[in-house]
Design an enzyme around this catalytic site. Structure first.
Site, PDB file in Angstrom:
ATOM      1  N   GLU A 175       0.828  -1.219   0.000  1.00 27.65           N
ATOM      2  CA  GLU A 175       0.000   0.000   0.000  1.00 27.65           C
ATOM      3  C   GLU A 175       0.855   1.259   0.000  1.00 27.65           C
ATOM      4  O   GLU A 175       0.716   2.141   0.848  1.00 27.65           O
ATOM      5  CB  GLU A 175      -0.981  -0.033   1.177  1.00 27.65           C
ATOM      6  CG  GLU A 175      -1.978  -1.179   1.039  1.00 27.65           C
ATOM      7  CD  GLU A 175      -3.115  -1.155   2.048  1.00 27.65           C
ATOM      8  OE1 GLU A 175      -2.901  -0.634   3.148  1.00 27.65           O
ATOM      9  OE2 GLU A 175      -4.197  -1.669   1.729  1.00 27.65           O
ATOM     10  N   GLU A 377      -5.465  -8.410  -1.462  1.00 26.53           N
ATOM     11  CA  GLU A 377      -6.202  -8.282  -0.199  1.00 26.53           C
ATOM     12  C   GLU A 377      -7.654  -7.991  -0.533  1.00 26.53           C
ATOM     13  O   GLU A 377      -7.931  -7.108  -1.347  1.00 26.53           O
ATOM     14  CB  GLU A 377      -5.670  -7.127   0.666  1.00 26.53           C
ATOM     15  CG  GLU A 377      -4.332  -7.371   1.287  1.00 26.53           C
ATOM     16  CD  GLU A 377      -3.921  -6.261   2.256  1.00 26.53           C
ATOM     17  OE1 GLU A 377      -4.800  -5.620   2.861  1.00 26.53           O
ATOM     18  OE2 GLU A 377      -2.706  -6.042   2.392  1.00 26.53           O
TER      19      GLU A 377
HETATM   20  C1  BG6 Z   1      -4.684  -3.042   4.509  1.00 27.62           C
HETATM   21  C2  BG6 Z   1      -3.374  -3.519   5.062  1.00 27.62           C
HETATM   22  O1  BG6 Z   1      -4.714  -1.675   4.673  1.00 27.62           O
HETATM   23  O2  BG6 Z   1      -5.858  -3.461   5.106  1.00 27.62           O
HETATM   24  C3  BG6 Z   1      -3.452  -4.662   6.043  1.00 27.62           C
HETATM   25  O3  BG6 Z   1      -2.463  -3.820   4.035  1.00 27.62           O
HETATM   26  C4  BG6 Z   1      -4.696  -4.514   6.885  1.00 27.62           C
HETATM   27  O4  BG6 Z   1      -2.273  -4.693   6.776  1.00 27.62           O
HETATM   28  C5  BG6 Z   1      -5.906  -4.563   5.988  1.00 27.62           C
HETATM   29  O5  BG6 Z   1      -4.802  -5.438   7.908  1.00 27.62           O
HETATM   30  C6  BG6 Z   1      -7.234  -4.511   6.725  1.00 27.62           C
HETATM   31  O6  BG6 Z   1      -7.256  -3.409   7.563  1.00 27.62           O
HETATM   32  P1  BG6 Z   1      -7.554  -3.518   9.113  1.00 27.62           P
HETATM   33  O7  BG6 Z   1      -7.176  -2.196   9.619  1.00 27.62           O
HETATM   34  O8  BG6 Z   1      -8.990  -3.802   9.232  1.00 27.62           O
HETATM   35  O9  BG6 Z   1      -6.699  -4.603   9.623  1.00 27.62           O
END
Ligand code: BG6
Length: 478
Positions: A175, A377
């Protein structure tokens, strides 16, 4: 079959959210070791010293460091073809600026990759996922200092050499576009920005931030060049947090505003990493914000020679933006907040769920770059309830993933070259934004609670069996 036969179905984690063992194996301190726990309404705090009485969830996390064999065996049971994970830089170079790497750290990842390979799981490795060695932050001011480019390049070279033949897919900075907003000072750039009294906003210096981002671009480009030299078959990608934004109204000012936001947040960092140069629209942005990037001789060539092979991104939600209706209701989101879209529902943490937006985004990205794309993701954070100590009925997670995979299918039918999908996450880990355990994304439950208690026992959730079937049918049975 809609998805190609060799489609990389899998799951993704980040070392700082799952490994724990923060002071074992010769590992040095890293930035994420200094983040306390928080919640939806209370921001995590970054403390320079580890405070007595404060809770730092990353220190233990879900102890992947000691459970990786069990975890990877479960991933294999699910049929995962790919596992995206990150290497903790400070396990390899504890301070970041040593001449020699830490053998124990290198051995740890050897074992992790060997374990994956044993089951036919392709590792997809992120070099830096929010966890710069603390010493580089403290002594050098993170990426504000050009010297850190060299330290990162040497870390990259070490791992490319060591894991040659074991790892074929790499991502440089997780990111990276987080650096385009003030909140990303620490995680991407290693810059300490004092927070406002309520701790919600950093006191940002855009000049410093964009200069440091320039150095991150150079570090990424050097890593790509080195990775290709060491093994020309390496596939190295950028990783963007794509927050899809819609204009709240059809007012031309809103259309233009969203285009500008999109350029600055979603497009800029990918344009540089894919096209090897700064895009035209940043000149005006820099001029109007009194940002003057210092380039050195050779920088242009470095960016040109370090273009990535594929585009990878995270996708969780979308939001609306408006120039003319500032006071509308706001929603939370991954990195960026926005105005609530009346047509969408939200997760428990207020992120607006938008599967169709994924098809829209895939088409938009492919149209812009025409290179292979990987979704690295995508998932739902929810407060799962365990029944009778053994069952987790997470139908809502299945619904979320199913709806997104359906839209991936549509995008593939549209002609998008989608090569993989590593959902977030195959196993519960701590949340990055809140540090909570209870914001669970996993297909495997981990008995670990927000107060640090728990047995670390792993229990497959209903979604585990569902995803197994999805993978086995190459996405045909949803
Ligand atoms: C992304 C990151 O921003 O979102 C992860 O790359 C992160 O590290 C994921 O865990 C989900 O966000 P969160 O804050 O709900 O864990």
């Amino acid at each position: 079959m809609i998805f190609p036969e060799n489609f990389l179905w899998g799951g993704a984690t980040a070392a700082n959210q799952c490994e724990g063992a923060f002071n074992e194996g010769g590992k040095g301190d890293c930035l994420s070791d200094h983040l306390t726990s928080g919640s939806l309404n209370t921001k995590r705090r970054f403390t320079k010293n580890i405070e007595m009485g404060a809770f730092y969830p990353g220190h233990e996390a879900v102890d992947f460091y000691h459970h990786y064999k069990e975890d990877i065996a479960l991933f294999a049971k699910m049929g995962m073809k790919a596992y995206r994970l990150s290497i903790t830089w400070s396990r390899i170079f504890p301070n970041g600026d040593e001449m020699e790497p830490n053998e124990e750290g290198l051995k740890f990842y050897d074992s992790v990759f060997d374990e994956c390979i044993r089951y036919g799981i392709e590792p997809i490795v992120t070099l830096m996922h929010f966890d710069m060695p603390y010493h580089l932050f403290e002594e050098y001011g993170g990426f504000q200092n050009r010297k850190v480019i060299g330290f990162f390049a040497s870390f990259a070279k070490t791992v490319f050499q060591r894991y040659k033949g074991k790892v074929h897919y790499w991502l440089t900075f997780n990111e990276i576009n987080f650096a385009c907003i003030p909140m990303g000072n620490l995680e991407i750039l290693g810059i300490y920005a004092e927070r406002t009294k309520d701790y919600t906003q950093p006191l940002d210096d855009p000049q410093k931030r964009y200069q440091a981002l320039h150095h991150v671009f150079l570090a990424s480009a050097k890593a790509v060049e080195i990775g290709h030299e060491i093994d020309p078959t390496n596939k190295i990608g950028c990783m963007i947090s794509h927050v899809t934004q819609y204009p709240l109204t059809p007012h031309p000012e809103d259309m233009l505003y969203v285009q500008q936001q999109d350029h600055q947040f979603n497009d800029f960092t990918a344009d540089v990493q894919i096209r090897g140069k700064y895009p035209y629209y940043m000149k005006r942005f820099f001029d109007e914000n009194n940002i003057n990037i210092q380039w050195e001789k050779g920088d242009e060539g470095t960016l040109k020679n370090g273009c990535v092979d594929f585009y990878s991104f995270s996708y969780y939600m979308s939001n609306c933006q408006s120039k003319i209706k500032e006071s509308e209701e706001h929603s939370a989101g991954n990195l960026l907040e926005g105005i609530t879209n009346p047509y969408l529902e939200s997760s428990e943490w207020g992120w607006q769920i938008d599967p169709v937006g994924l098809r829209y985004t895939l088409n938009k990205i492919y149209d812009r770059y025409a290179i292979p794309i990987m979704i690295v993701e995508n998932g739902l954070g929810a407060n799962d309830k365990i029944e009778n100590d053994k069952t987790i009925n997470d139908g809502y997670r299945i619904d979320y993933l199913k709806a997104h995979i359906e839209q991936m299918k549509e995008a593939v039918k549209d002609g998008v070259d989608l090569i993989g999908y590593t959902m977030w996450t195959p196993i519960d880990i701590i949340s990055s934004s809140t540090g909570e355990m209870k914001k669970r994304y996993g297909l495997i439950y981990v008995d670990k609670n927000d107060d640090g208690t728990g047995s670390f026992k792993r229990i497959p959730k209903r979604s585990f069996y569902w995803y197994k079937n999805v993978i086995a049918s190459n996405g045909e049975n949803l």
